[in-house]
Design an enzyme around this catalytic site. Sequence first.
Site, PDB file in Angstrom:
ATOM      1  N   GLY A  38      10.171  12.295 -36.914  1.00  7.13           N
ATOM      2  CA  GLY A  38      10.053  12.070 -38.351  1.00  7.13           C
ATOM      3  C   GLY A  38       9.055  13.067 -38.933  1.00  7.13           C
ATOM      4  O   GLY A  38       8.139  13.518 -38.234  1.00  7.13           O
TER       5      GLY A  38
ATOM      6  N   LEU B 282       4.692  -1.170 -29.138  1.00 11.40           N
ATOM      7  CA  LEU B 282       6.132  -1.400 -29.346  1.00 11.40           C
ATOM      8  C   LEU B 282       6.919  -0.851 -28.161  1.00 11.40           C
ATOM      9  O   LEU B 282       6.823   0.337 -27.841  1.00 11.40           O
ATOM     10  CB  LEU B 282       6.604  -0.718 -30.635  1.00 11.40           C
ATOM     11  N   ALA B 283       7.682  -1.734 -27.539  1.00 14.32           N
ATOM     12  CA  ALA B 283       8.411  -1.308 -26.332  1.00 14.32           C
ATOM     13  C   ALA B 283       9.743  -2.034 -26.194  1.00 14.32           C
ATOM     14  O   ALA B 283      10.257  -2.199 -25.102  1.00 14.32           O
ATOM     15  CB  ALA B 283       7.546  -1.568 -25.103  1.00 14.32           C
TER      16      ALA B 283
ATOM     17  N   HIS C  48      -2.910  17.929  16.119  1.00 16.49           N
ATOM     18  CA  HIS C  48      -1.539  18.450  16.069  1.00 16.49           C
ATOM     19  C   HIS C  48      -0.488  17.393  16.358  1.00 16.49           C
ATOM     20  O   HIS C  48      -0.623  16.620  17.300  1.00 16.49           O
ATOM     21  CB  HIS C  48      -1.309  19.570  17.109  1.00 16.49           C
TER      22      HIS C  48
ATOM     23  N   ASN D 139     -10.978  12.016  20.426  1.00 18.79           N
ATOM     24  CA  ASN D 139     -10.134  13.206  20.358  1.00 18.79           C
ATOM     25  C   ASN D 139      -8.708  12.841  20.740  1.00 18.79           C
ATOM     26  O   ASN D 139      -8.463  12.259  21.794  1.00 18.79           O
ATOM     27  CB  ASN D 139     -10.656  14.304  21.290  1.00 18.79           C
TER      28      ASN D 139
ATOM     29  N   TYR E  95       5.403  -0.599  16.676  1.00 17.97           N
ATOM     30  CA  TYR E  95       6.449  -1.467  16.130  1.00 17.97           C
ATOM     31  C   TYR E  95       7.495  -1.745  17.195  1.00 17.97           C
ATOM     32  O   TYR E  95       8.007  -0.813  17.822  1.00 17.97           O
ATOM     33  CB  TYR E  95       7.067  -0.731  14.933  1.00 17.97           C
TER      34      TYR E  95
ATOM     35  N   ARG F 137       1.678   8.697  34.811  1.00 16.28           N
ATOM     36  CA  ARG F 137       2.847   9.522  35.137  1.00 16.28           C
ATOM     37  C   ARG F 137       3.045   9.567  36.659  1.00 16.28           C
ATOM     38  O   ARG F 137       2.080   9.412  37.408  1.00 16.28           O
ATOM     39  CB  ARG F 137       2.633  10.922  34.580  1.00 16.28           C
TER      40      ARG F 137
ATOM     41  N   GLY G  77       5.238   2.398 -26.994  1.00 15.99           N
ATOM     42  CA  GLY G  77       5.279   2.332 -25.537  1.00 15.99           C
ATOM     43  C   GLY G  77       5.753   3.619 -24.890  1.00 15.99           C
ATOM     44  O   GLY G  77       5.491   3.863 -23.714  1.00 15.99           O
TER      45      GLY G  77
ATOM     46  N   GLY H  95      14.660  -1.998 -35.308  1.00 12.64           N
ATOM     47  CA  GLY H  95      13.781  -0.944 -35.808  1.00 12.64           C
ATOM     48  C   GLY H  95      12.313  -1.241 -35.586  1.00 12.64           C
ATOM     49  O   GLY H  95      11.926  -2.375 -35.274  1.00 12.64           O
TER      50      GLY H  95
END
Length: 439
Positions: free
Chosen positions: A137, A11-12, A342, A356, A366, A419, A101, A79
Amino acid sequence: MRKHPFSSIILAAGQGTRMKSALPKVLHKIGGQSLIAHLLSTLKTLNCRDITLVTAPSMEETRSQFPKIHHATQKKPLGTANALLSAEKFFHNQDVLVLYGDTPLVQESTLQKALEAAQDVHVVVLGMRPEDPAQYGRIFADDKGYISRIVEYKEANPEELQNNLCNSGMMLIRKEALPLLKEIRDKNSKKEFYLTDLVQLANDHGLKAQVIEAPFWELQGINTRVDLAEVEFSFQQTKRHQMLESGVTLVDPYSVYFSFDTEIGEDSYIEPNVFLGAGVTLAKNVHVRANSYIEGATIGSDSVIGPFARIRPETKIETQVKVGNFVEIKKSTLEKGSKVSHLSYIGDSHLGEKVNVGAGVITANYDGFNKYKTNVEAGASIGVNVSLVAPLTIGKNAIIGAGSVVTQDVPSDALTLTRPPQDNIKGAAKRFRDKRTKK
Ligand code: UD1
Ligand code: MG
């Protein structure tokens, strides 16, 4: 062991207003999995394939998430008894197991007990004794557990509220008692058809109802976000216990969080403050150091992850790999013996054996439109502060010098430097300083 089949109805269709949420209550998550999915996996272990979910007409999105089960809609939230009757055509002339549920942690063993008890009685109700019975209840039963009636919180008088045997809502109804559902009336303060009224009706018709008690944590219902947090806590406690029992060390169990499908091999060692999202498998003897966040990843044996590592979905880490502090890995494979120790980001990449990666290496995967792959072959060594601009392949045993921005493939055994050469201007620093400090 019960032999004949039964139908399960979840029941949900309730409005779940107490959650104060745009998301239907039953799609909220415990351990990374929706409340409904928890119940479905428990029913699977119970070998029940005849499952119906009762939802409100507006809950199309909920229904579409569970295409393999039957669906019934309750037109108006009148109900729990009315909700159950909305699924009448899926009773399939069998006994009916009713689940709520919003009560996700019920264990297979408890449902099994209910099924066994139903050999002798017509209605079996799962009951619990919470420390605070709150608005549950109340079940009125004799010493043998035979129930005369269930009184809803709203209908109970102060004396009845002293009774701490509470209704979980879950019930097994033998098919002989199912016609009585139609006799339930809505003469109560909420003007709802209460499923709980079935018990008294059964008694009136000479049928027997019995309560089976289970621990509160299993049967706790979720009506508010406070309940959601409490049930999450129970779930985590259960998982922590299972992990410890299965040979995993948790230095501080309370600070490690698991998902519904987390799997961890023996002798793995988890330091404090670790979050394991959905889809994580750690093999044997994995060491997860403090403050790491892992989701959607498999980690091979004898690997060390963290401290402060973030491993994102679709990552496969093989054996004897080291991923150190402030490293993020996404959708990548790291083969045996590789090290990223790191401050690095490795995304959409494949690192061969014994690669490594130095500190501060970033895969530039991206370009604002598409994602591209980086492939680093076995034995390559990437110096500190290198940008690997994908798509890119770094050949076997190549060395990339520190600070390089690599935009073209590198052949095996090459040394790559991008570089500018170093220029030492003799005495220039002193001249500069003298000029600035001249009075
Ligand atoms: C219900 C029980 C109560 C029990 C408690 C345990 C009844 C009348 N009351 O109260 O005895 O102690 O659960 O958690 O059964 N639902 C529908 N359609 C409806 C109303 C509810 O499908 O018209 C579903 C809800 O989505 C929910 C479940 O039934 O999954 C229970 O409903 P809820 O409103 O949470 O009932 P409680 O007040 O918790
Ligand atoms: Mg409830």
